[in-house]
Scaffold this active site. Sequence first.
Site, short mmCIF file in Angstrom:
data_model
loop_
_atom_site.label_atom_id
_atom_site.label_comp_id
_atom_site.label_asym_id
_atom_site.label_seq_id
_atom_site.Cartn_x
_atom_site.Cartn_y
_atom_site.Cartn_z
N TRP A 156 0.81 -1.22 0.00
CA TRP A 156 0.00 0.00 0.00
C TRP A 156 0.84 1.27 0.00
CZ3 TRP A 156 -0.38 -4.24 3.12
CH2 TRP A 156 -1.49 -5.07 2.91
N ASP A 157 2.16 1.14 -0.07
CA ASP A 157 3.04 2.30 0.09
C ASP A 157 2.84 2.94 1.46
OD1 ASP A 157 4.96 4.19 -0.53
OD2 ASP A 157 3.61 5.47 -1.67
#
Length: 785
Positions: free
Chosen positions: A459-460
């Site tokens: 998801w960063d």
Amino acid sequence: MIKINGAKKFYLWLVATILLISGLFLTINGVRLVAVGGSWYFLLMGLVQIVSSFLLFKQNTKGAWLYALAYALTIVWALYEVGLQFWPLFSRLMVFGGFAMLIAFAYPTLKKTGDNKAGKGGYAVGIFIFVALCVSLGFMFQEHNVIKNAVPLANNQLKPTDNLLDWKQYANTTKGTRFSGADQINKENVKDLQVAWTYRTGYVPYNSGSGPEDQNTPLQIGQNVYLCTPTNIVIALDADSGQQKWRYDPKASTPNWERCRGLAYYEDSLDNVSNSNATCSARIIMNTIDARLMAIDANTGKLCEDFGDKGVVDLKKNMGDIPPGYYEPTAAPLVAKDVIVVGGRVADNFSINEPGGVVRAFDVHSGNLVWAWDPGNPNITDVPPANETYTRGTVNVWATTAYDPELDLVYAPTGNATPDFFGGGRTHYDDDFNSSIVALERKTGQIRWTFRTAHHDLWDYDLPSQPLLYDIPNENGGVTKVIVQTTKSGQIFMLDRVTGKPVAEVQEKPVPQGNVPGEYYSPTQPFSVGMPSIGNETLTEFDMWGATPYDQLLCRIDFVGSEYHGLFTPPGMTKTLQYPGSLGGMNWGSVAVDPQNNLMFVNDMRIGLKNWMIPQDQIPKNSSGIEMGIVPQKGTPFGAMRLRFTSPLGVPCQKPPYGTMTAIDLKSRQVVWQKPLGTVMDTGILGIPMHLPAPIGMPTIGGPMATKSGLLFFAATQDFYLRAFDSVTGEEVWKARLPVGSQGTPITYISPKTGKQYIVISASGARQSPVRGDYVIAYALPDKK
């Protein structure tokens, strides 16, 4: 049929036409919403509006009565969905209430029965609705979504290390505190603050987004204030006048992501810089956007010849191939006793074969490498073996680290191994260290402990901020040494900084699983249930919002048509919603703390992200996606699409607020207060400034700063203000209009020459704002007459 004059007939037809257009839009898109499993309301309201419009064209009173009934049911529907929440009600009721007013004013012109007397009561109803709408509009300018919590606060004695009156480090201390012992400016006299001096750097960031951004936190040592521009020009100013003393331009450049968030400082003795004549006895340390580490004489602005190669260390050395823009240290370096600790930002998502995220320590005098932590190879502790490089594509540390002098530990918040959204080829080292806090021994770089805040991060959800190191008083008369880490996921983790074990409870909970071929997924994720979470609630269709019902409807279609199961919903092959998005949550601005009351201050942003995977053979050439769009992720089976979860009007699709400030009691771990930050004075629909002081709460970036006198300063909102809050209550006690927005963190200091306290902020433009400048502004109390 009664006869009506041309003006009244035109008005009636205009109202009916607008209602028809609205009805057609709602019906067509209402069908789309129902088709993906969403609410029936918009389809039904659209049909009602179409029927009502045709009846109005025929001057039939049934058209007015039908709409009146539909609007009454709309009020019931809105209350059912959102209760008495102002902004969600505003989105649902204001436009349709306006239609009700227009129809009421048209009512006297409609066809009548019996004696054909016009329904003059329509005017009275129209006036009543008009007044009600005006009253409702007035509530736009009041704060909503405010949390006030009567948590008993401590009254701690400050330690000498808290009572600093200068600002020698990025966060004032190496512990990430952003607290000053200065108390000359207080709650009673802050209203009298005025501009003391203004300095123009001469460098105006030329665009927003992936280009240059001024995100600088200045330093102040002795009679000097030090700052840097996005291209690493270092400037020394007089602390009282703002007059330039010297300027050094390293001629740094990069094709994107030009930022200099801060500098570091080192001195050989405790003597004031201005009283020392020894060359480079005090030095400014800077890492540049083109990967150089520099030591600059704090007195003269000249490079320190004894450091590295005539003042410069090449950070690209032993890193392998680095195309321009692929490795850019942007965060402030950390000076921990006699070593400089640096990480670096890598250009995520281009390919798997990008520069590694090695963290290195260099001798502050010679520039020689002291140690290296290579997250992909624990056997590399200094330089790699001959003909080898530091491991490519590993997790990196792009935020500023923190340092505890007593424990002699450096705390590094890590990001991901590139790319962010596909991890099927990651190594076990990548998964061991992604999105983690890593405690490193200052002398050797050896790992003391690690704690991971996200497993196999897709998801960063990098750890973007400098950690806070804080001592919490305990019941035994001692302290618990904690590290507090904010995250992009909206979670806050509190650990024992000696052992890395959670102090605030963390639970492993099952999370949604994905369907991307070649990917693997963690069955659980860590949830910090012992600390407040901010802005990461699981959204529902009822949470969708828009400036009008029309963009709200489009947001509902987008939401219901996306794969979404709350926090940690992984990217899929079809449109997936991630909330919070990759901007956060909390970002690089980090927190401030008030040690007198055990209060920690956290600002956040709430913007979702739509993403999905795209097979490599469908990726357009020259895709980059540095900000939004398609990222290529070369070396993996898929690229990824990334789009902000906003309406066609550019408004976040979920209900406000979109940015808040929260005060958390670190001892009780409860929210003391929370309030929205920022208005639509300088932004709005389609990015167009609305010039309205409506405190809706806008995304924030940059950090807060707290003082001993009980004030909290913050400037990094979407509107152009520097604000001061009562740190105990959250009440806004002062604000000053800036010429442009700011993404910087304020500092404060007491001038050693005049004894005057200053508040200094760098302001060159708010995030995404086209209005740019080059200002550094100092505020102070007026001189006593």
